[in-house]
Design a protein around this motif. Structure first.
Motif, short mmCIF file in Angstrom:
data_model
loop_
_atom_site.label_atom_id
_atom_site.label_comp_id
_atom_site.label_asym_id
_atom_site.label_seq_id
_atom_site.Cartn_x
_atom_site.Cartn_y
_atom_site.Cartn_z
N GLU A 205 0.83 -1.20 0.00
CA GLU A 205 0.00 0.00 0.00
C GLU A 205 0.86 1.25 0.00
N ALA A 206 1.96 1.21 0.78
CA ALA A 206 2.84 2.37 0.84
C ALA A 206 3.40 2.67 -0.55
N SER A 207 3.77 1.62 -1.27
CA SER A 207 4.33 1.81 -2.61
C SER A 207 3.29 2.42 -3.54
N LEU A 208 2.06 1.89 -3.50
CA LEU A 208 0.98 2.44 -4.33
C LEU A 208 0.73 3.89 -3.94
N ASP A 209 0.74 4.13 -2.64
CA ASP A 209 0.49 5.48 -2.12
C ASP A 209 1.53 6.47 -2.64
N LEU A 210 2.76 5.98 -2.82
CA LEU A 210 3.84 6.86 -3.28
C LEU A 210 3.83 7.02 -4.79
N GLY A 211 2.79 6.50 -5.43
CA GLY A 211 2.61 6.75 -6.85
C GLY A 211 3.02 5.61 -7.76
N ALA A 212 3.47 4.48 -7.19
CA ALA A 212 3.92 3.38 -8.02
C ALA A 212 2.74 2.55 -8.53
N SER A 213 2.87 2.06 -9.76
CA SER A 213 1.84 1.18 -10.31
C SER A 213 1.99 -0.19 -9.65
N TYR A 216 5.23 -1.85 -11.00
CA TYR A 216 6.42 -1.24 -10.40
C TYR A 216 6.58 -1.75 -8.96
N THR A 217 5.46 -1.77 -8.24
CA THR A 217 5.46 -2.24 -6.85
C THR A 217 5.97 -3.67 -6.76
N LYS A 220 9.79 -3.68 -7.43
CA LYS A 220 10.63 -2.91 -6.49
C LYS A 220 10.42 -3.30 -5.03
N VAL A 221 9.28 -3.89 -4.73
CA VAL A 221 9.02 -4.22 -3.32
C VAL A 221 8.82 -5.73 -3.13
N PRO A 224 11.98 -8.11 -4.46
CA PRO A 224 13.17 -8.10 -3.61
C PRO A 224 12.93 -8.69 -2.22
N HIS B 79 -2.48 5.53 -6.31
CA HIS B 79 -1.22 6.09 -6.83
C HIS B 79 -1.44 7.29 -7.74
N ASN B 84 -0.63 11.56 0.12
CA ASN B 84 0.37 10.59 0.56
C ASN B 84 0.07 10.23 2.00
N PHE B 87 1.85 5.69 7.37
CA PHE B 87 1.10 4.55 7.87
C PHE B 87 1.37 4.31 9.34
N VAL B 108 9.81 6.79 -8.73
CA VAL B 108 8.62 6.35 -9.48
C VAL B 108 8.31 7.36 -10.57
#
Lengths: 307, 349
Positions: A205-213, A216-217, A220-221, A224, B79, B84, B87, B108
């Motif tokens: 959710e944090a990744s999506l929140d930061l604008g990542a599709s 991409y999420t 990148k998340v 890894p 997104h 923002n 959390f 991004v």
């Protein structure tokens, strides 16, 4: 069990007295807790460490008429000099490598999809994935032999559907890899699933929140963070598939002579224990090098170890 | 703040949400302005986090709408929203170092390397963690992780920053420090903060506007002073600050009866003989010599709180909680009284 040590009866050496005193000394809770580990250390010693030492011992010695033990590297040299043996090693690594990659390609998406289900369903699917392991491996391999043979159901189906002439799949890379993938799939799915299911959804959710599709999420998340699971899956598949005897024997139609078969031959048929042991050691070293290289790629895991 | 020039940023219209049989939000309406520090205050399960997640795009409302600057955002995924989130428990990426965590949103967007470098450095400076760039996330303390989570969100220059109980995992001292820090950051960046908490002290310290919620309903919206001084009902009064709560009957435009006596009060707008809840803050109860006040009683408990004493005065009808800077011995017989403007009447719920 209290501090004072009774005077040992005469005749005992002071060293023995000291040891006895040491064993009888008052112990802290942690020390007593640690004592519980002794049976396991013993098992480890008897079943793992001593046999390993014996293998190493056999590998670097040679039997002698006078029953004297001679240290030698000849067993190793012989392996690399013998025509075809390096080829056998290469074949084993090639087949187990392909098996590992195919298993990974099937297992990762499978584990990823399983994680999307509700918890109860996840448990059921994992049960189904591991269910074949309850059936004897030999039986399962022989079953594949039947399926893949010229008179088997696969050829019957192909003939009926496409009017194809029967093909003998047995003795091909396809058959051997298929058999291995089938047997080792659960060993790859379960560690990856365990790892993926532990990833905190808030990170996604944090990744999506930061604008990542979503894509991409994933790269990148999720990917890894799941590498430790992938690594243990690879270990669990690569090592046993490099040494398996059953699959190449039944699905290889004698054309597949892999390192496991070679070791078996040296030990059981030729009685060349020293030579067989040396081959085992070579295999271990090669596999460790491969794993080491895989681990190097796995940056996150390395970071964790640094802690 | 100049009310005329304020620009509406977010509008919630009749927002409803349920999970299965549980109704989480009941037809909520709320307007949030630009550059406001808004706190959603309520106990756990009141729907405040769900509301935040709907604004952030992580949950969909069953009915009703969310407007960002007049535009319905129902179909806009998280997104692509100008929000923002910080959390609960931070959700920092454990496989990335401090710099990469903060830079995530900028990477991004495929920003230029030098721009990323500058922005991240600036942001780390703002949250007081310069020089931490290459540290591993796991090696940071809770407070430091908190700051990184804020930096990671703010570096994207959102229109709205959503904070979900961000100080919940910190110890008291750090929590108080971070409250001032957050307020400072909000003033500096002029970004609208929507802050979810169950801690009234946090809400009072930081907010421009507090939204008191309970069981999916909004009970009151107002400045901290309004909420504290003029709670609309017993529930709000109880949730924000200590108070003496009792039942009374209105006896006239400026008269209320309780404890068998009629008191002068300032509150207007209730009907004669209407039953109301009465709130008197402990600091508004005055202890005077026996016979000098309205109600007589005995001091039954005295607790030293540092800057004041918390005193229980047991009277014929109830125990009054009093806060005063003067110490009284237990057992002393006293009287208490209240000024008219300290007796606050509220609609019964």
């Amino acid at each position: 069990m209290i501090g004072t040590v009774k005077k040992a009866p005469g005749g005992r050496s002071p060293l023995l007295k000291q040891i006895k005193a040491y064993i009888k000394r008052p112990k802290t809770a942690l020390e007593r807790f640690k004592l519980l580990g002794i049976p396991y250390y013993l098992i480890l010693l008897v079943l793992v460490i001593i046999p390993m030492i014996l293998i190493l011992f056999y590998a670097i010695t040679t039997p002698n008429k006078d029953d004297a033990i001679l240290l030698t590297l000849n067993n190793f040299i012989a392996f690399f000099q013998e025509e075809g043996f390096v080829g056998v090693l290469w074949d084993s690594i090639r087949i187990s490598g392909i098996t590992t990659i195919v298993t990974l390609l099937i297992a990762y998406p499978l584990a990823y999809i399983i994680c999307d289900y509700k918890l109860k369903k996840q448990a059921l699917i994992i049960l189904l994935v591991s269910a074949p392991m309850w059936v004897n491996m030999l039986l399962r391999t022989i079953a594949w032999k039947q399926i893949l043979s010229t008179a088997g159901p696969l050829n019957a189906a192909l003939g009926w559907l496409f009017g194809m002439e029967p093909i003998n799949f047995l003795g091909t890379d396809f058959a051997v890899v298929l058999g291995m993938v089938y047997i080792f799939l659960p060993f790859m799915v379960i560690p990856i699933y365990n790892n993926l299911s532990k990833i905190d959804n808030r990170l996604i959710e944090a990744s999506l929140d930061l604008g990542a599709s979503r894509k991409y999420t994933f790269f990148k998340v999720t990917l890894p963070l799941s590498l430790p699971g992938v690594l243990s899956g690879v270990t669990m598949v690569l090592l046993p598939s490099a040494t398996t005897l059953v699959v190449p024997r039944f699905l290889g139609e004698g054309r597949y002579f892999l390192i496991g078969n070679l070791i078996e031959q040296k030990f059981l048929k030729s009685g060349l224990w020293n030579y067989g042991a040396a081959i085992s050691i070579i295999l271990v070293v090669v596999l460790f090098i491969i794993l080491f290289l895989t681990k190097k790629v796995d940056r996150f895991h390395k970071d964790e170890e640094d802690d | 703040m100049d009310g005329l020039q304020r620009h509406v940023l977010i509008e919630l219209k009749d927002l409803t949400k349920s999970f299965g049989k549980n109704v989480i939000l009941k037809k909520l309406n709320l307007t949030i302005y630009e550059n406001e520090f808004v706190t959603l205050l309520g106990p756990s399960g009141c729907g405040k986090t769900t509301l935040l997640r709907i604004i952030g795009g992580f949950e969909r409302a069953d009915s009703g709408a969310v407007f960002f600057e007049g535009k319905d955002v129902a179909n806009i995924p998280p997104h692509k929203r100008p929000t923002n989130t910080v959390f609960q428990k931070y959700a920092l990426f454990p496989h990335l170092n401090v710099f990469e965590n903060v830079a995530y949103g900028l990477r991004v967007k495929k920003m230029d390397k030098n721009v990323i470098q500058t922005k991240v450095t600036e942001m780390l400076k703002m949250v007081g963690l310069e020089g931490f760039e290459t540290r591993s996330i796991q090696k940071l303390s809770g407070g430091q992780q908190q700051r990184i989570a804020i930096a990671r969100a703010l570096v994207n220059e959102p229109k709205v920053l959503l904070l979900d109980e961000p100080l919940g995992a910190l110890d008291l001292k750090l929590r108080q420090e971070m409250q001032y820090e957050l307020k400072r950051i909000q003033k500096e960046t002029e970004i609208t903060f929507i802050y979810v908490t169950h801690d009234q002290e946090e809400a009072l310290t930081m907010s421009d506007k507090i939204v008191v919620m309970r069981d999916g309903d909004i009970h009151q919206v107002g400045t901290p002073q309004e909420i504290y001084n003029n709670p609309v009902n017993k529930y709000v009064a109880k949730f924000v600050g200590e108070s003496n709560l009792l039942s009374g009957i209105v006896k006239g435009p400026t008269k209320v009866k309780f404890d068998g006596m009629t008191f002068e009060c300032e509150q207007q707008g209730f009907l004669k003989d209407q039953e109301v809840d009465v709130m008197i803050r402990p600091e508004d109860v005055k202890i005077v010599a026996l016979g000098r006040g309205k109600i007589d009683g005995t001091i039954t408990d005295v607790i030293f709180k540092g800057t004041y004493f918390e005193i229980d005065v047991t009277t014929a009808n109830r125990v009054y909680a009093v806060e005063t800077t003067q110490e009284y011995p237990i057992g002393k017989e006293v009287s208490i009284r209240f000024y008219p403007d300290c007796i606050h009447l509220m609609e019964k719920i």
